[in-house]
Write a protein that holds these residues in place. Structure first.
Motif: not given
Length: 623
Positions: A273-279, A285-291
């Motif tokens: 749930i915490c990860v979803q809030s960051q997504q 801006t998204r806090n979960v970003q990828y190469q």
């Protein structure tokens, strides 16, 4: 004159084009998805429709956006579906405390439809619900997008995960559940009703154990990101995919892990749930970003094999920047075009996102190539490539003191020639922003371009057709027949704009003229059929502060009024299909100039294709 950064197109490419098509005047086009002076242009109960791609058999793939929220029962007991009908309170919000409501839907249409040409058909992905069939018990949570279709009818695009619920534990007395999903965006190919997920190579974060800090190994399913942007006749799908987690995003995930596993924590938020809030996006801006890397998938009947394409640079050792590449177009030979981060001229102080192409060698490996840009260009992108190796794209630079995008073409068989910027509506380098979206094997290019020279306010846009053989650049609206622009013949045979007469809840009458304006062209096939987006004029209605329709004494909605108390209209985006015709003539009547904010409502069908990576590009560096 044609502006060039270096030389002209290669003789080989020009000779191929010349053999395919001789010099001739621009074709006459008619809009063929018109019905009763309206466009069959979006799914029932959706607001906006966009045609994204068309194949050789005149089958198209598209996207409908925005569920209509405003309806009212008329005095005969029927339901009026109000155009432009979405209440402010019904706008999509991202929150782990609210149900996930989808706002994007995929559809197909074809000329040889069994019922009528160009009827729109909703296509469900991952169990998504048709907008007109949603109710309190079946609200669609899956966003879906189509970006391309090949001649075999295989559609490619992306979709989001299905909403999941977890029982809420915490201090909010009115909260029953948390809401989340397994992934935000995943590529997909749809082949005869069979969905083939196009997986990214990176989906799972693993934090290593650290005995000194008393940290156990923890695995978190992030879902990753992938998007399928195009497919060729060999079922090679191109796009982009996540290959690793950005370093600063790992810090965010570790914070979720630590908070959930903290000793003595009271009602901790679960990790997923915490990860979803960051997504979710926060202030774009998204806090979960990828190469992210350009990617290809070779599609079989029910499976797909993925291959990562090389980045345009080797990241310096220890770099924490986010480097991004995307595949966006592909030709029959499997040559991929798109964009990638690159150190221009191998100078690590010159990091740019530039147009690129990838070619396969004899053993099937891909090699990256940079489309060379001048120093004054601050970014560029390639959208498509035809079988002759002619690539089309756009670059951004300051022109007359303003940042503008300019359409260019480039011959990969003669890279030393550099890019060429064609004339548009004036000789020389105009400051009209333009972007191409597709090129066919006859050298015909379609896209969109600004149509006015105002400096400090949004500029209207129009779809364009550019012919590389004749160098003729045309506003598509200037190639249309009169009936395709909303005109009808009167009893004397004169062309007049069609009049629409309606009344509102106060009994006030509104009469307005039909107007259709093509604002973007996204795809053109070998027969010259073009699909894209058109604006069509519709009335506006009044809503109150709660987002409800304001009704008159007869129970009908009231028109929105301008400063003089007159009913007003607006322009709404709709799918449009244009076909060359030999039975009509170009309309020589003056067309309407749309005084609308195009940035708000039009020419936005590709926004979803680039949105996530652009967010990543804006935030490249963290500790």
């Amino acid at each position: 004159m044609t502006l060039k950064f270096d030389k002209a197109l290669s003789i080989v490419a020009l000779s191929v084009l010349g053999a395919l098509s001789g010099a001739q005047a621009a074709p006459v086009y008619e809009i063929v998805n018109i019905e009763n002076f309206d466009l069959k242009g979006t799914l029932t109960d959706t607001r906006n429709g966009y045609a994204m791609a068309v194949n050789a058999t005149n089958e198209l793939a598209g996207i409908a956006k925005g569920t209509k929220k405003l309806t009212v029962e008329d005095i005969q007991g029927g339901i009026i579906d109000v155009e432009d009908g979405i209440a402010p309170a019904a706008k999509i919000e991202y929150s782990i405390f609210k149900p996930i409501v989808a706002n994007n839907f995929t559809f197909t249409a074809e000329e040889n439809d069994a019922t009528a040409p160009w009827n729109l058909h909703f296509l469900s992905i991952s169990g998504s619900v048709e907008p007109s069939k949603q109710d309190a018990t079946s609200i669609n949570s899956v966003d879906s997008y189509f970006y391309d279709i090949n001649d075999a009818g295989i559609k490619v695009g992306s979709y989001s995960g299905v909403e999941k619920k977890r029982t809420y534990v915490g201090d909010l007395t009115t909260q029953d559940f948390w809401y989340f999903r397994d992934f935000e965006l995943r590529g997909v190919a749809v082949n005869n009703g069979v969905e083939v997920p196009l997986l990214p190579p990176y989906t799972t974060y693993v934090r290593a154990a650290n005995a000194a800090s008393n940290i156990a190994e923890t695995t978190v399913e992030l879902g990753g990101v992938s998007v399928a942007a195009a497919i060729n006749s060999s079922n090679l799908v191109v796009g982009y995919a996540s290959t690793a987690l950005a370093s600063f995003s790992a810090d965010r995930i570790n914070t979720c892990i630590d908070a959930a596993l903290a000793a003595g924590a009271v009602n901790p938020t679960p990790i997923d749930i915490c990860v979803q809030s960051q997504q979710y996006p926060i202030n774009n801006t998204r806090n979960v970003q990828y190469q992210t890397r350009a990617y290809v998938w070779q599609l079989d009947a029910t499976t797909a094999t993925g291959t990562e394409l090389p980045l345009g640079l080797t990241p310096p050792e220890g770099s924490t920047l986010v480097y991004t590449a995307q595949g966006l177009g592909v030709n029959t030979a499997g040559t991929v075009v798109g964009r990638s981060h690159v150190f221009r001229n191998d100078n690590q102080n010159l990091l740019y996102s530039d147009a690129a192409y990838w070619t396969r060698n004899d053993v099937g490996n891909y090699q990256y190539s940079w489309v060379k840009m001048a120093d004054e260009v601050f970014n560029s992108i390639a959208y498509d490539i035809n079988d002759s190796g002619l690539l089309v794209g756009s670059y951004s630079q300051y022109i007359q003191g303003y940042a503008r995008n300019k359409f260019f073409y480039f011959d990969i068989n003669n890279p030393e020639a550099g890019i060429t910027t064609p004339d548009d509506f004036k000789v020389g380098l105009s400051d009209l922003s333009s972007k191409p979206k597709d090129i066919n094997n006859k050298g015909q290019v379609v896209g969109h371009i600004e149509t006015t020279f105002d400096k400090d306010k949004p500029r209207p846009k129009a779809g364009f057709l550019f012919d590389m053989n004749t160098k003729e650049f045309s506003n598509l609206n200037s190639l249309l027949t009169c009936d395709s622009q909303g005109y009808a013949k009167d009893a004397s045979g004169n062309w007049l704009r069609n009049k629409i007469n309606i009344a509102d809840g106060s009994g006030a009458a509104l009469s307005y003229e039909t107007d259709i304006q093509v604002v973007e062209a996204n795809s053109i096939n070998e027969d010259g059929t073009i699909v894209g987006t058109a604006f069509i004029r519709k009335p506006q209605y009044q809503i109150d502060s709660a987002g409800n329709l304001i009704l008159g004494t007869n129970g009908q909605p009231l028109f929105a009024l301008d400063g003089n108390g007159n009913p007003v209209t607006s322009y709404l985006p709709r799918m449009v299909v244009l076909k060359p015709t030999t039975s009509g003539a170009i309309c020589d009547l003056t067309t309407t100039v749309i005084e609308e904010n195009y940035e708000r409502k039009g020419a936005a069908s590709f926004a979803w294709l680039f949105a996530l990576p652009l967010l990543w590009l804006r935030r490249r560096s963290k500790k």
